[in-house]
Design a protein around this motif. Structure first.
Motif, PDB file in Angstrom:
ATOM      1  N   LYS A 189      -4.873  15.581 -51.902  1.00 54.63           N
ATOM      2  CA  LYS A 189      -4.042  14.839 -50.944  1.00 54.63           C
ATOM      3  C   LYS A 189      -2.988  15.758 -50.339  1.00 54.63           C
ATOM      4  O   LYS A 189      -2.700  15.697 -49.134  1.00 54.63           O
ATOM      5  CB  LYS A 189      -3.380  13.661 -51.644  1.00 54.63           C
ATOM      6  CG  LYS A 189      -2.386  12.904 -50.776  1.00 54.63           C
ATOM      7  CD  LYS A 189      -1.670  11.819 -51.570  1.00 54.63           C
ATOM      8  CE  LYS A 189      -0.596  11.137 -50.729  1.00 54.63           C
ATOM      9  NZ  LYS A 189       0.153  10.118 -51.502  1.00 54.63           N
ATOM     10  N   GLU A 190      -2.428  16.625 -51.160  1.00 51.29           N
ATOM     11  CA  GLU A 190      -1.377  17.536 -50.682  1.00 51.29           C
ATOM     12  C   GLU A 190      -1.932  18.530 -49.667  1.00 51.29           C
ATOM     13  O   GLU A 190      -1.270  18.848 -48.666  1.00 51.29           O
ATOM     14  CB  GLU A 190      -0.757  18.286 -51.870  1.00 51.29           C
ATOM     15  CG  GLU A 190       0.110  17.421 -52.769  1.00 51.29           C
ATOM     16  CD  GLU A 190      -0.693  16.388 -53.576  1.00 51.29           C
ATOM     17  OE1 GLU A 190      -0.162  15.291 -53.817  1.00 51.29           O
ATOM     18  OE2 GLU A 190      -1.866  16.685 -53.934  1.00 51.29           O
ATOM     19  N   GLN A 191      -3.127  19.042 -49.903  1.00 54.85           N
ATOM     20  CA  GLN A 191      -3.727  20.004 -48.974  1.00 54.85           C
ATOM     21  C   GLN A 191      -4.083  19.357 -47.639  1.00 54.85           C
ATOM     22  O   GLN A 191      -3.870  19.944 -46.581  1.00 54.85           O
ATOM     23  CB  GLN A 191      -4.991  20.615 -49.602  1.00 54.85           C
ATOM     24  CG  GLN A 191      -4.696  21.605 -50.719  1.00 54.85           C
ATOM     25  CD  GLN A 191      -5.964  21.999 -51.456  1.00 54.85           C
ATOM     26  OE1 GLN A 191      -6.637  21.167 -52.064  1.00 54.85           O
ATOM     27  NE2 GLN A 191      -6.308  23.273 -51.402  1.00 54.85           N
ATOM     28  N   GLY A 229      -2.912  16.380 -46.535  1.00 51.40           N
ATOM     29  CA  GLY A 229      -1.760  15.708 -45.947  1.00 51.40           C
ATOM     30  C   GLY A 229      -1.879  14.202 -46.028  1.00 51.40           C
ATOM     31  O   GLY A 229      -1.027  13.468 -45.509  1.00 51.40           O
ATOM     32  N   GLY A 243      -1.431  21.169 -39.007  1.00 51.48           N
ATOM     33  CA  GLY A 243      -1.716  20.903 -40.409  1.00 51.48           C
ATOM     34  C   GLY A 243      -3.150  21.188 -40.799  1.00 51.48           C
ATOM     35  O   GLY A 243      -3.742  22.209 -40.413  1.00 51.48           O
TER      36      GLY A 243
END
Length: 615
Positions: free
Chosen positions: A383-385, A387, A410
């Motif tokens: 999720k962090e990678q 976004g 992003g």
């Protein structure tokens, strides 16, 4: 003689525009459009060239039937070395731009070099000049077309341009004309952006008046139009439902690639089908589909004009997307939908609008999202990678990722690489459903075996339009073949590839081949074009074009190893449907195909083949 016999050569580095005569000897050998422009291209460009270097060239080209009264005679193509693939690229578009270029008196525009600053090309018949596009850079396709028309005070200008995807280096950026018609595949828009070329604006008033035998041409075109009108597909199915007529058909036969080809059918297929587009929505009582639409000279009218649900989460605060505009066609609906497990029709239309607005191939984009969603599902992407949460089936993720990709922001930058480069970066190249780095269209080759060979041997990377064996294997055109067997598919694919090369080079739409054979096209070409265009000559022209493209790819470094499918399609059997238990038999079909082509075991055309075709 159907050709204008004029080529416009634009040196973007020097800022010069020069007219030169068309090589008529080549026109007799390669016909026009795809064939003729590719001949020019390979004669002038090193196969090893970096697609994004100034040494690569980009050619916009019409066919001899473009701009004439031949049905669908509005096509033009863009030929270059593809940014996505590194292979020969020829991307074909409809709409009105191609006919307008012909009306202005030009068969072809050859762009070379790179402009030191953003420019666009203005053409008014013989008056040609490069104009400053600094104020257009960063604008969408829709904004660009509006601004150019206003600045020229001519609403009848036809504009072909790139959006932010082409400027930002999305590897599968397309070139959009008439707001929602696209030369969409292989990254031709990426090449255009690398040259600082924003747009081409054309106004032609010369018409096409150089048909060899006007009376015979009128008889031939009228007869051919009747064939289209009397055919169930081109006379009824495509006008009523567009290419989306295939969604339920392909889904029910278990050949609709779903969730990055994990599955061969989509449980929500009907929700994103042509039938769903025509139904009244519960939210506003209106149907998604507004009307059908036709390109220049087309008597089929398969285009879709749709209006998105204004209350949908994707556009509820974006009234700029509420108007009627280009709607979903089958390939886009599949790539944005089933490929990702997304069954939200309005979300698919929003992503499709973004692809039109900013010049991005929805097939490669959607399929790349599918690969990313599988990487997320496997825990390789987080999720962090990304976004956001990006599970299969998330309409919200699809819409947000489309926004990020066209803007180059992003994780959108990584999606802009295409699935092959993305999956390689994260250590799972096997999860890219592509050939020669170009993503598959909407047919699973475990359920339609001939499409596996079609994808593997397509000169521009995975493509259905180079050999649409679906016509035979699914629709029974021109005769029915069993989609689940490999026997006979090598000959079928070769025949389709050679015939399609001729249709692409003539300047007419490949959708005519649902009703027409070469025997319907031949009298039209023979009446329009100088020379003697027999069936035998056309068959040879098609074969010559395909082998010429193959030679370029071989010289660029492609080998028989690149004529293959991802491991999934060769080792993971279909789980459901008529093809349950089957994998694609590419390894059985390819040797026979090479033999029929007159190529050696490495996929290189033999000297005998080259001599026979005059290559």
């Amino acid at each position: 003689m159907a050709w204008t016999s004029k080529v416009l050569r634009v040196d973007l580095t020097k800022g010069t525009c020069k007219s030169e005569p068309l090589n008529m000897e080549w026109a007799q050998q390669y016909l026009g459009q795809r064939g003729l422009a590719t001949k020019y291209f390979i004669s002038e460009v090193d196969p090893k060239v970096d697609p994004l270097s100034p040494e690569n060239k980009l050619i916009m080209v019409t066919g001899p039937l473009t701009g004439t009264m031949a049905s669908t005679g509005g096509r033009y193509s863009v030929v270059t070395k593809g940014a996505l693939t590194g292979a020969i690229a020829c991307s074909n578009s409809g709409g009105y731009f191609g006919a307008e270029l012909k009306f202005a008196g030009w068969d072809m525009i050859i762009f070379e070099g790179k402009s030191p600053k953003p420019v666009y090309l203005s053409i008014e018949n013989d008056k040609v000049e490069l104009k400053d596009a600094a104020g257009l850079w960063g604008k969408t396709v829709w904004q660009t077309e509006e601004i150019i028309k206003k600045s020229h005070q001519d609403p009848q200008l036809r504009v072909s341009s790139i959006g932010r995807a082409g400027e930002n280096g999305v590897m599968y950026a397309g070139i959009i004309n008439d707001l929602h018609r696209a030369a969409g595949r292989s990254g031709v828009g990426t090449v255009m952006g690398s040259k600082n070329l924003k747009a081409v604006a054309v106004r032609g008033t010369l018409g096409v008046g150089n048909i060899k035998d006007p009376r015979a041409f009128m008889v031939a075109t009228m007869a051919a139009k009747k064939v289209l009108a009397d055919n169930a597909v081109t006379g009824q199915g495509l006008p009523a439902y567009g290419t989306q007529v295939l969604m339920n058909v392909i889904n029910e036969m278990g050949a609709l690639p779903t969730r990055n080809h994990r599955d061969v059918s989509f449980e929500d297929g009907r929700k994103i089908s042509a039938e769903a587009m025509a139904e009244k929505r519960p939210t506003d009582g209106k149907s998604h589909l507004v009307t059908n639409a036709a390109c220049f000279g087309c008597t089929i009218a398969c285009g879709r004009i749709s209006k998105i649900d204004e209350t949908h989460f994707s556009v509820v605060n974006k009234p700029e997307y509420w108007g009627a505009s280009g709607g979903l066609e089958y390939e886009a609906a599949w790539a944005l939908g089933a490929a990702n497990g997304v069954g939200d029709l309005e979300a698919l239309q929003y992503a499709n609008l973004l692809c039109n607005e900013d010049g991005m191939d929805p097939i490669s984009f959607g399929a790349t999202v599918g690969a990313a969603m599988e990487l997320y599902d496997l825990g390789i992407l987080t999720k962090e990678q990304i976004g956001m949460e990006a599970p299969f089936g998330s309409a919200k993720a699809l819409c947000e990722l489309a926004e990020m990709t066209v803007k180059g922001e992003g994780f959108g930058k990584e999606l802009g690489l295409g699935s092959a480069r993305l999956c390689e970066k994260y250590g799972r190249p096997d999860l890219s459903m592509s050939v020669k780095k170009q993503e598959f269209p909407a047919y699973d080759s475990r359920g339609i075996q001939g499409m596996g060979l079609t994808y593997a041997t397509s000169n521009r990377g995975a493509c259905h339009l180079r050999s649409y064996t679906v016509a035979s294997e699914v629709l029974g055109i021109p005769f029915k073949t069993d989609p689940l067997v490999t026997e006979g598919k090598a000959g079928l694919v070769k025949a389709f590839q050679d015939a399609t090369s001729v249709f692409d080079s003539a300047g007419v739409c490949v959708f005519t081949t649902f009703a027409w054979s070469l025997a319907d096209l031949q009298p039209q070409l023979d009446a329009a074009c100088e020379g003697d265009w027999t069936m035998e000559k056309l068959a040879e022209v098609g074969e010559r074009i395909y082998n010429m493209e193959r030679l370029f790819n071989n010289a660029a470094g492609f080998t028989a190893k690149d004529d293959d499918l991802p491991p999934r399609l060769k080792t993971e059997p279909a789980k459901t449907g008529p093809a349950k238990g089957l994998v694609n038999g590419i390894d059985l079909m390819r040797p026979e195909y090479y033999q029929l082509r007159g190529w050696d075991e490495q996929g290189v055309p033999s000297q005998e083949t080259l001599s026979r075709l005059g290559l």
